[in-house]
Design a protein around this motif. Structure first.
Motif, mmCIF file in Angstrom:
data_model
loop_
_atom_site.group_PDB
_atom_site.id
_atom_site.type_symbol
_atom_site.label_atom_id
_atom_site.label_comp_id
_atom_site.label_asym_id
_atom_site.label_seq_id
_atom_site.Cartn_x
_atom_site.Cartn_y
_atom_site.Cartn_z
ATOM 1 N N ALA A 62 0.830 -1.201 0.000
ATOM 2 C CA ALA A 62 0.000 0.000 0.000
ATOM 3 C C ALA A 62 0.869 1.258 0.000
ATOM 4 O O ALA A 62 1.926 1.302 0.620
ATOM 5 N N LYS A 63 0.392 2.284 -0.708
ATOM 6 C CA LYS A 63 1.150 3.529 -0.847
ATOM 7 C C LYS A 63 0.231 4.722 -0.667
ATOM 8 O O LYS A 63 -0.923 4.706 -1.098
ATOM 9 N N ASP A 64 0.743 5.751 -0.021
ATOM 10 C CA ASP A 64 -0.014 6.996 0.136
ATOM 11 C C ASP A 64 0.103 7.846 -1.122
ATOM 12 O O ASP A 64 1.203 8.022 -1.662
ATOM 13 N N TYR A 65 -1.033 8.392 -1.562
ATOM 14 C CA TYR A 65 -1.055 9.257 -2.746
ATOM 15 C C TYR A 65 -1.507 10.651 -2.362
ATOM 16 O O TYR A 65 -2.638 10.859 -1.927
ATOM 17 N N ASP A 66 -0.594 11.600 -2.543
ATOM 18 C CA ASP A 66 -0.930 13.012 -2.451
ATOM 19 C C ASP A 66 -1.043 13.525 -3.890
ATOM 20 O O ASP A 66 -0.907 12.740 -4.844
ATOM 21 N N PRO A 67 -1.332 14.802 -4.108
ATOM 22 C CA PRO A 67 -1.491 15.278 -5.490
ATOM 23 C C PRO A 67 -0.297 14.978 -6.386
ATOM 24 O O PRO A 67 -0.472 14.592 -7.553
ATOM 25 N N ALA A 68 0.912 15.111 -5.869
ATOM 26 C CA ALA A 68 2.105 14.845 -6.692
ATOM 27 C C ALA A 68 2.202 13.377 -7.073
ATOM 28 O O ALA A 68 2.587 13.037 -8.204
ATOM 29 N N ALA A 69 1.848 12.494 -6.146
ATOM 30 C CA ALA A 69 1.919 11.062 -6.431
ATOM 31 C C ALA A 69 0.863 10.638 -7.452
ATOM 32 O O ALA A 69 1.107 9.766 -8.296
ATOM 33 N N VAL A 70 -0.314 11.265 -7.407
ATOM 34 C CA VAL A 70 -1.353 10.979 -8.411
ATOM 35 C C VAL A 70 -0.869 11.416 -9.786
ATOM 36 O O VAL A 70 -1.028 10.696 -10.783
ATOM 37 N N LYS A 71 -0.265 12.588 -9.842
ATOM 38 C CA LYS A 71 0.274 13.095 -11.108
ATOM 39 C C LYS A 71 1.341 12.155 -11.662
ATOM 40 O O LYS A 71 1.370 11.855 -12.861
ATOM 41 N N ALA A 72 2.197 11.642 -10.779
ATOM 42 C CA ALA A 72 3.248 10.732 -11.220
ATOM 43 C C ALA A 72 2.675 9.410 -11.706
ATOM 44 O O ALA A 72 3.198 8.789 -12.641
ATOM 45 N N LEU A 73 1.592 8.958 -11.094
ATOM 46 C CA LEU A 73 0.983 7.677 -11.459
ATOM 47 C C LEU A 73 0.194 7.754 -12.753
ATOM 48 O O LEU A 73 0.359 6.905 -13.648
ATOM 49 N N LEU A 74 -0.664 8.782 -12.886
ATOM 50 C CA LEU A 74 -1.603 8.838 -14.012
ATOM 51 C C LEU A 74 -1.245 9.901 -15.052
ATOM 52 O O LEU A 74 -1.810 9.895 -16.154
ATOM 53 N N GLY A 75 -0.370 10.824 -14.688
ATOM 54 C CA GLY A 75 -0.033 11.893 -15.615
ATOM 55 C C GLY A 75 -1.008 13.046 -15.579
ATOM 56 O O GLY A 75 -0.942 13.951 -16.423
ATOM 57 N N ILE A 76 -1.930 13.028 -14.606
ATOM 58 C CA ILE A 76 -2.955 14.076 -14.481
ATOM 59 C C ILE A 76 -3.103 14.455 -13.022
ATOM 60 O O ILE A 76 -2.641 13.750 -12.125
ATOM 61 N N ALA A 77 -3.763 15.582 -12.773
ATOM 62 C CA ALA A 77 -4.032 16.020 -11.411
ATOM 63 C C ALA A 77 -5.243 15.271 -10.860
ATOM 64 O O ALA A 77 -6.080 14.777 -11.638
ATOM 65 N N PRO A 78 -5.383 15.172 -9.540
ATOM 66 C CA PRO A 78 -6.538 14.471 -8.966
ATOM 67 C C PRO A 78 -7.885 14.988 -9.472
ATOM 68 O O PRO A 78 -8.803 14.195 -9.713
ATOM 69 N N ASP A 79 -8.008 16.321 -9.638
ATOM 70 C CA ASP A 79 -9.302 16.859 -10.080
ATOM 71 C C ASP A 79 -9.581 16.596 -11.561
ATOM 72 O O ASP A 79 -10.643 16.971 -12.078
ATOM 73 N N GLN A 80 -8.646 15.931 -12.252
ATOM 74 C CA GLN A 80 -8.875 15.544 -13.643
ATOM 75 C C GLN A 80 -9.204 14.059 -13.792
ATOM 76 O O GLN A 80 -9.474 13.588 -14.900
ATOM 77 N N VAL A 81 -9.196 13.327 -12.681
ATOM 78 C CA VAL A 81 -9.424 11.883 -12.745
ATOM 79 C C VAL A 81 -10.796 11.564 -13.318
ATOM 80 O O VAL A 81 -10.952 10.637 -14.130
ATOM 81 N N VAL A 82 -11.813 12.321 -12.929
ATOM 82 C CA VAL A 82 -13.168 12.057 -13.427
ATOM 83 C C VAL A 82 -13.229 12.254 -14.942
ATOM 84 O O VAL A 82 -13.813 11.436 -15.666
ATOM 85 N N ASP A 83 -12.618 13.313 -15.449
ATOM 86 C CA ASP A 83 -12.622 13.558 -16.893
ATOM 87 C C ASP A 83 -11.776 12.511 -17.624
ATOM 88 O O ASP A 83 -12.104 12.115 -18.748
ATOM 89 N N TYR A 84 -10.713 12.074 -16.993
ATOM 90 C CA TYR A 84 -9.878 11.004 -17.553
ATOM 91 C C TYR A 84 -10.707 9.726 -17.706
ATOM 92 O O TYR A 84 -10.689 9.075 -18.764
ATOM 93 N N LYS A 85 -11.467 9.383 -16.660
ATOM 94 C CA LYS A 85 -12.304 8.178 -16.713
ATOM 95 C C LYS A 85 -13.408 8.334 -17.751
ATOM 96 O O LYS A 85 -13.819 7.350 -18.389
ATOM 97 N N ALA A 86 -13.895 9.549 -17.922
ATOM 98 C CA ALA A 86 -14.926 9.793 -18.939
ATOM 99 C C ALA A 86 -14.397 9.496 -20.340
ATOM 100 O O ALA A 86 -15.135 9.030 -21.203
#
Length: 524
Positions: free
Chosen positions: A162-186
């Motif tokens: 298990a790993k903690d994800y802050d905004p920087a870690a989300v960006k590193a994982l998906l290439g997008i900011a957390p508030d873009q995840v919904v649009d990415y999934k869309a």
């Protein structure tokens, strides 16, 4: 210091735990002696215990799914391709709900909504009240909730990864900011939830589009600027894109029924949790649970009275070891104990020291028991700054009693304790009984001659292990560095369980019946 709330995704963790433990085994070994399946429940309980041990959270709440939600009404095929829940896991979800209630953690559920929505709304409420939030889950959808106040702890291929994800870690994982995840999934859809996204657009294209236009709305507002091959896909799948976005978006405007103060972990009913663990035969978790009790209950005002007050009882709720432990740290309390011991025909004793060599270790404390179910702990060598008794006083009041020949003294590997006490000016005379030697006489081939395995084998009681107090490896403490309130239940239980073993072992010795194993001595 900012308070933190841990929000646990009950269903997601249940699935992860279940499949992690049953992989390759079919789950056959994960059941009680009566056949109740336990893989999911045990894994869920283990994760809770690990969080309490390692993170020591001040507040916890746990969310569960309730069934079909508004998403099923929006899209008939939502999650339609998912495999059905394994039949043996279904009843375990109810056990996990039961365990949540027994721990005393708020159980968050709302009809028509998923646990994700309840978690998102609870996180918003907590943040508005000044809390930091950590969400424990195995579901990447929850990464959309990450911000400067909310962290998501996402399990990997293994629960331990298990790993903690802050905004920087989300960006590193998906290439997008957390508030873009919904649009990415869309755009890319979600095969696991079975919603479509935009056919033909994959992760790389989605990340490129969002980097340029920020949101799904921005993308559709700039269709004329997008190359034909991508624009055609977006136009043809416009409805699917917006439907997918609605399905992917976690609701944060709900009003789950809970109070933040009720999430406090200092009010855990450790006795009730241990009873639950015993019912499902989670023997390996019980010592860990007992070690946790003093840590979390130290915040309780009742526990604060333990310091500086002679003869205070720590009670079962503190260590939940089936032993009532009594700290002796005043002259008056020591005099009262001496009077009780002087009237006893049988005394169990044990010492706590800084090492295993009786000739070179320092005495930290002495424990006694003269009746089953209770034990007394006299701290004399802790370095924690707490109220203790001078060794000279202990010697003067207890030596006359311990030297008496009409009182039987018992111990487990008592030779060690006698040497330690003698080196500190305390003489023990009269008849002695050693439960370890008695166990060996009954069954020389036994592997259960240690106090803790013998107690589990003959009395069915799981005791706290020493490493839960002092740790292991380079960070290991000495017993002298352990707080008195934590050492007392451990030490008192050692004396109490030794006392309880005496009658069982004496009966076996007197019967002189050959035994192949000490397991034959169990009382039922």
């Amino acid at each position: 210091m900012t308070q933190q709330l841990y929000l646990i995704d009950g269903h997601a963790i249940a699935y992860r735990a279940y499949f992690a433990l049953t992989a390759g085994s079919g789950g056959d070994r994960w059941q009680t002696s009566e056949g109740e399946p336990t893989a999911g429940t045990y894994g869920f309980a283990s994760i809770l215990m690990r969080l309490l041990e390692q993170d020591k959270p001040e507040h916890i709440a746990i969310a569960f799914d309730t069934g079909k939600t508004f998403r099923n009404e929006l899209f008939e095929g939502y999650k339609a391709t998912r495999a059905k829940m394994p039949e043996d896991l279904r009843p375990q979800i109810d056990r996990m709900r039961e365990l949540t209630d027994i721990f005393g953690f708020p159980r968050l559920e709302m009809e028509g909504y998923e646990a994700d929505d309840v978690l998102g709304s609870a996180a918003r409420i907590a943040a508005e009240h000044g809390f930091l939030v950590k969400i424990i889950t195995g579901d990447r959808d929850l990464l959309q909730l990450v911000d400067d106040k909310t962290t998501v702890n996402l399990s990997g291929s293994k629960l331990s990864d298990a790993k903690d994800y802050d905004p920087a870690a989300v960006k590193a994982l998906l290439g997008i900011a957390p508030d873009q995840v919904v649009d990415y999934k869309a755009l890319v859809g979600d095969p696991s939830d079975n919603y479509p996204g935009v056919a033909g657009i994959g992760p790389k294209t989605a990340v490129t589009l969002l980097a340029e236009y920020q949101t799904l709305t921005g993308i559709y507002d700039h269709l004329d600027d997008i190359k034909d091959s991508v624009r055609n896909k977006l136009v043809a799948n416009r409805d699917n894109a917006w439907l997918s976005r609605e399905l992917a978006e976690i609701k944060t405007n709900l009003k789950p029924d809970f109070l933040l103060e009720n999430c406090s972990t200092c009010k855990i009913n450790f006795q009730a949790v241990e009873a639950f663990f015993k019912t499902l035969e989670f023997k390996s978790l019980i010592p860990k649970l007992r070690a946790l009790a003093p840590q979390f209950q130290a915040a309780d005002l009742h526990q604060l009275s333990l310091f500086g007050v002679g003869g205070q009882q720590t009670e079962n709720a503190e260590a939940n070891s089936e032993t009532k432990s009594i700290i002796i740290n005043s002259e008056e309390a020591l005099q009262q104990l001496a009077a009780k011991l002087a009237k006893s025909q049988l005394i169990s004793l044990d010492t706590e020291t800084t090492g295993t060599d009786p000739m070179n270790c320092r005495l930290v404390g002495i424990s006694f028991s003269h009746e089953a179910g209770s034990g007394y702990y006299i701290p004399v060598g802790h370095v924690t700054g707490e109220q203790q008794l001078p060794l000279e006083l202990v010697r003067s009041l207890l030596n006359p009693i311990l030297e008496r020949k009409d009182i039987l003294k018992v111990g487990h590997n008592i030779k060690y304790d006698l040497l330690v006490l003698k080196n500190n000016g305390i003489e023990v005379g009269g008849n002695l009984f050693d439960t370890m030697i008695a166990g060996w006489v009954i069954d020389p081939a036994s592997r259960n001659l240690g106090l803790k395995p013998m107690t589990l084998d003959l009395l069915g009681i799981s005791m706290q292990t020493i490493d839960t107090l002092i740790g292991k490896g380079k960070n290991q403490l000495t017993m002298a560095e352990v707080p008195v309130a934590s050492a007392a239940p451990y030490a008192a239980a050692d004396a109490d369980m030794t006392l309880r073993l005496v009658s069982v072992l004496q009966d076996a010795l007197e019967n002189r019946t050959p035994k192949k194993s000490m397991r034959h001595l169990k009382f039922h």
